[in-house]
Write an enzyme that holds these catalytic residues in place. Structure first.
Site, PDB file in Angstrom:
ATOM      1  N   ASP A 170       0.543  -0.621  -2.713  1.00  0.00           N
ATOM      2  CA  ASP A 170      -0.798  -0.505  -2.153  1.00  0.00           C
ATOM      3  C   ASP A 170      -1.965  -0.758  -3.112  1.00  0.00           C
ATOM      4  OD1 ASP A 170       1.055   0.520  -0.379  1.00  0.00           O
ATOM      5  OD2 ASP A 170      -0.092   2.295   0.122  1.00  0.00           O
ATOM      6  N   GLU A 399       8.710  10.704  -5.675  1.00  0.00           N
ATOM      7  CA  GLU A 399       8.337   9.377  -5.147  1.00  0.00           C
ATOM      8  C   GLU A 399       8.205   8.367  -6.297  1.00  0.00           C
ATOM      9  OE1 GLU A 399       4.628   9.510  -3.033  1.00  0.00           O
ATOM     10  OE2 GLU A 399       4.813   7.459  -2.267  1.00  0.00           O
TER      11      GLU A 399
HETATM   12  C1  DGY Z   1       0.188   5.158   2.613  1.00  0.00           C
HETATM   13  O1  DGY Z   1      -0.350   5.667   3.596  1.00  0.00           O
HETATM   14  O2  DGY Z   1       0.027   5.558   1.469  1.00  0.00           O
HETATM   15  C2  DGY Z   1       1.142   4.107   2.811  1.00  0.00           C
HETATM   16  O3  DGY Z   1       1.557   3.540   1.617  1.00  0.00           O
HETATM   17  C3  DGY Z   1       0.692   3.041   3.765  1.00  0.00           C
HETATM   18  O4  DGY Z   1       1.834   2.361   4.087  1.00  0.00           O
END
Ligand code: DGY
Length: 429
Positions: A170, A399
């Site tokens: 992201d 994560e």
């Molecule tokens: C989030 O909401 O952080 C996700 O990565 C979007 O897919």
């Protein structure tokens, strides 16, 4: 700096299995409770590899549940909102997709065919697997065709991404410049992620403002491919997606061969051939890796991130390019205690804990190690394996991990970290 690994100490694999069971919502697995309460596409594909070690049938079910949300045009959405949950934003109302299972309106790195190949090859119940494969192949082919038709209508050989969330990485610094050109959304909203995770470990608000503008943009354009392709303010040839699609495409061809399913195979082969040539336009000899490109400005996105060496996983580098990437990775591993940091630590945009701007992600380590092994670099594969074991030994199944000290970041008891441990770290490299 090197971190000393003691391989004698074992990872707690029963805990990894318990995490998958705990995150099981009946046919699909959430990435982690609270922060991500739905089925995410690439998380789910990686998680199926973990299920394979515990319960083969459950692994196939994970895949089937995801493909139940496939759109008529072939797209596999990046999120399926199977049930309502207040703990996540933006939910289905913001995305605006109302047909079938409520979903997001973009996709995610297409690792499914690679997962299914691993599942088919490692399963004990081959006849069950063959039946499942026969059912899934037309859906997989439709998905791959969707990428080429919708995301590369000019047949350049390089599919494009319309959203940083589509890359799965992201807030990677590689997207900073193309994202800065996207307008900010003009309505206020309440982020739920910051109620679960320290804000130091999540993207900033200006990035969210633009992520949401793009979500609105698709809705305003009624998800019409032609209009979106012509006008989307964010269009990136993402080397991560391109590499994962290439590997999955080759895996899909092999699966078609196994199942004598020849429908669509020739077309797929043509697309793979086109990408094998076009990829060279993204090579940077100076950076010793492949760089993504902003397709609106034509600029090369020169941040060195783990995506830039994923062509090893995609089988997309020549032997000389592979050797250069391996040299880069070797030095990169020397530069942090835990590797491979998602952004190279020499970058002035590197941030140790902030999501994709520095931390280590173990499913990406698995991909890069697999690519290193394919190209004949077992020592690098072993280094990546060892440092991945170290992350889990230092902190557990988080994560992502801070590359300087191995601290766990983001969500805890995370499905894909547990799955990668079960699938990959359970066996010596
Ligand atoms: C989030 O909401 O952080 C996700 O990565 C979007 O897919």
């Amino acid at each position: 700096m090197k971190h000393q690994n003691n391989d004698d100490e074992l990872i707690d694999f029963s805990l990894a299995a318990a995490i998958l069971c705990q995150n099981d919502r009946g046919g699909y697995t959430i990435p982690t409770d609270g922060l991500y309460p739905f089925q995410w596409s690439w998380d789910s594909a990686i998680t199926a590899l973990g299920w394979l070690r515990i319960d083969e049938k459950r692994a196939w079910q994970e895949v089937e549940t995801m493909f139940r949300g496939q759109w008529d045009n072939g797209m596999v959405p990046h999120i399926l909102f199977h049930k309502d949950a207040e703990s996540y934003f933006p939910g289905p109302d913001v995305w605006g997709s109302t047909d079938g299972i409520p979903s997001s309106t973009i996709s995610q790195p297409p690792v499914w065919a690679t997962t299914i190949r691993v599942m088919y090859e490692s399963c004990r119940d081959r006849s069950f697997a063959k039946k499942k494969l026969q059912q899934l192949l037309p859906k997989l082919i439709a998905y791959h065709k969707w990428w080429y038709r919708e995301r590369d209508p000019a047949n350049t050989g390089l599919v494009c991404s319309y959203h940083p969330w589509e890359s799965g990485m992201d807030n990677s610094p590689a997207w900073d410049d193309p994202l800065a050109a996207v307008p900010e959304v003009d309505w206020s909203y309440h982020r739920r992620d910051l109620g679960h995770v320290d804000s130091e470990q999540r993207p900033h608000k200006p990035e969210y403002d633009r992520y949401l503008y793009l979500v609105d943009f698709y809705k305003r354009n009624k998800f019409d491919s032609d209009r979106i392709h012509a006008n989307c303010p964010y269009k990136v040839a993402d080397i991560g997606i391109i590499s994962i699609l290439q590997r999955a495409g080759n895996d899909l061809l092999d699966l078609c061969q196994i199942a004598s399913h020849m429908d669509g195979v020739e077309e797929l082969q043509d697309e793979l051939d086109r990408t094998s040539v076009a990829i060279n336009s993204l090579w940077s000899a100076d950076s010793r890796c492949f760089l993504s490109r902003d397709l609106i400005t034509g600029d090369s996105l020169d941040q060195i991130t783990t995506a830039t060496v994923l062509p090893l996983f995609g089988g997309l580098g020549s032997d000389i390019q592979a050797e250069a990437m391996i040299g880069l990775i070797d030095e990169w591993l020397d530069a942090t205690n835990f590797g491979i940091s998602s952004t190279h630590p020499d970058s002035n945009r590197y941030e140790a804990q902030r999501y994709w701007r520095g931390p280590v992600w173990l499913h990406i380590n698995w991909m890069i190690a697999t690519g290193a092994s394919d190209y004949g670099y077992p020592a690098i594969e072993q280094r990546i394996h060892t440092t991945s074991v170290d992350c889990i030994k230092a902190a557990g199944f988080w994560e992502y991990f801070d590359a300087s000290n191995g601290n766990g970041c983001g969500g805890d008891n995370f499905s894909w970290t547990a799955a990668i441990a079960l699938h990959w770290l359970n066996t010596p490299a």
